[in-house]
Design an enzyme around this catalytic site. Structure first.
Site, PDB file in Angstrom:
ATOM      1  N   LEU A  40      -1.082  -1.003   2.139  1.00 64.18           N
ATOM      2  CA  LEU A  40       0.337  -1.565   1.466  1.00 64.18           C
ATOM      3  C   LEU A  40       0.976  -0.365   0.683  1.00 64.18           C
ATOM      4  O   LEU A  40       0.556   0.400   0.297  1.00 64.18           O
ATOM      5  CB  LEU A  40      -0.205  -2.279   1.263  1.00 64.18           C
ATOM      6  CG  LEU A  40       0.474  -3.563   0.630  1.00 64.18           C
ATOM      7  CD1 LEU A  40       1.340  -4.700   1.160  1.00 64.18           C
ATOM      8  CD2 LEU A  40      -0.262  -4.494  -0.573  1.00 64.18           C
ATOM      9  N   ASP A  41       2.208  -0.205   0.950  1.00 61.49           N
ATOM     10  CA  ASP A  41       3.179   0.763  -0.427  1.00 61.49           C
ATOM     11  C   ASP A  41       3.337   0.648  -1.485  1.00 61.49           C
ATOM     12  O   ASP A  41       3.113  -1.013  -2.122  1.00 61.49           O
ATOM     13  CB  ASP A  41       4.292   1.109   0.292  1.00 61.49           C
ATOM     14  CG  ASP A  41       5.771  -0.095  -0.027  1.00 61.49           C
ATOM     15  OD1 ASP A  41       5.830  -0.712  -0.867  1.00 61.49           O
ATOM     16  OD2 ASP A  41       5.934  -1.082   1.000  1.00 61.49           O
ATOM     17  N   ALA A  42       3.326   2.026  -2.303  1.00 57.84           N
ATOM     18  CA  ALA A  42       2.590   1.800  -3.586  1.00 57.84           C
ATOM     19  C   ALA A  42       3.313   0.184  -4.235  1.00 57.84           C
ATOM     20  O   ALA A  42       2.750  -0.249  -5.703  1.00 57.84           O
ATOM     21  CB  ALA A  42       2.731   2.683  -4.136  1.00 57.84           C
ATOM     22  N   SER A  44       4.682  -2.318  -3.293  1.00 55.13           N
ATOM     23  CA  SER A  44       4.066  -3.804  -2.896  1.00 55.13           C
ATOM     24  C   SER A  44       3.397  -4.149  -3.577  1.00 55.13           C
ATOM     25  O   SER A  44       2.038  -3.487  -3.877  1.00 55.13           O
ATOM     26  CB  SER A  44       3.806  -3.546  -0.808  1.00 55.13           C
ATOM     27  OG  SER A  44       5.565  -3.736  -0.856  1.00 55.13           O
TER      28      SER A  44
END
Length: 200
Positions: A40-42, A44
């Site tokens: 989960l990208d930073a 998000s």
């Protein structure tokens, strides 16, 4: 066999090793031997699962397993039913064509936690919320999809992975919980049926 659910805060990177400018998962989880099942990208927020078991990791992370992942996206611009239809049907992002997905407008979720820091508010630019459920998960895919239909994502929250949703677990940002054997079995045998992540 261990499975943890974390409500990953905005700005945290999905690794345990130190980062020069951002907090890592080590800021929230002190459990040795687990690793993220998927990413989960930073920028998000929301549900991240961690495990010490390769079967669980594969069940969650591998695209061929078709495990649905549900996101709430606050997007810039007025609601456009044509954009929703394009998201559902799949679209060409240049390096790949997205698979058909579920997409719909939802009411602003008043029970969602406050983001820190909040998104920038601009009174002259409307926003609305979408619920998008994917069975694939390429890097920054939801953000790229909404941008491709002219609706940049301002805030992105993953609320569910298969049968697990962040509201059932009652996790505030930064909190985590170990999931029991029954949930582990549900994850391994999940058939694709899902209920809305919105609490009753």
């Amino acid at each position: 066999m261990t499975l943890l659910a974390l409500n990953k805060p905005f700005g945290t990177i999905c690794q345990f090793s130190p980062h020069p400018t951002r907090p890592s998962l080590a800021a929230w989880i002190d459990r040795p031997g687990v690793y993220p099942a998927g990413r989960l990208d930073a920028d998000s927020e929301g549900l991240l699962l961690l495990t010490d078991d390769g079967r669980i990791q594969a069940r969650i992370a591998e695209p061929e397993r078709k495990l649905p992942k549900t996101y709430w996206a606050q997007v810039e611009g007025a609601f456009d039913p044509r954009a929703i239809a394009t998201l559902r049907d799949g679209l060409d992002l240049g390096d790949f064509i997205t698979q058909p997905c579920e997409a719909r407008e939802i009411a602003p979720p008043d029970h969602l936690w406050t983001r820190d820091p909040p998104i920038r508010y601009r009174a002259n630019i409307p926003t609305h919320w979408l619920e998008i459920t994917l069975t694939e998960g390429k890097n920054r895919q939801v953000r790229r999809m909404t941008a491709a239909v002219g609706k940049p994502t301002l805030r992105l929250v993953r609320v569910a992975i298969g049968p697990i949703n962040v509201f059932d677990q009652q996790l505030a940002p930064g909190q985590w919980r170990e999931l029991g054997a029954e949930v582990l079995q549900q994850m391994l045998t999940f058939s694709g049926q899902r209920r809305s992540p919105r609490p009753r």
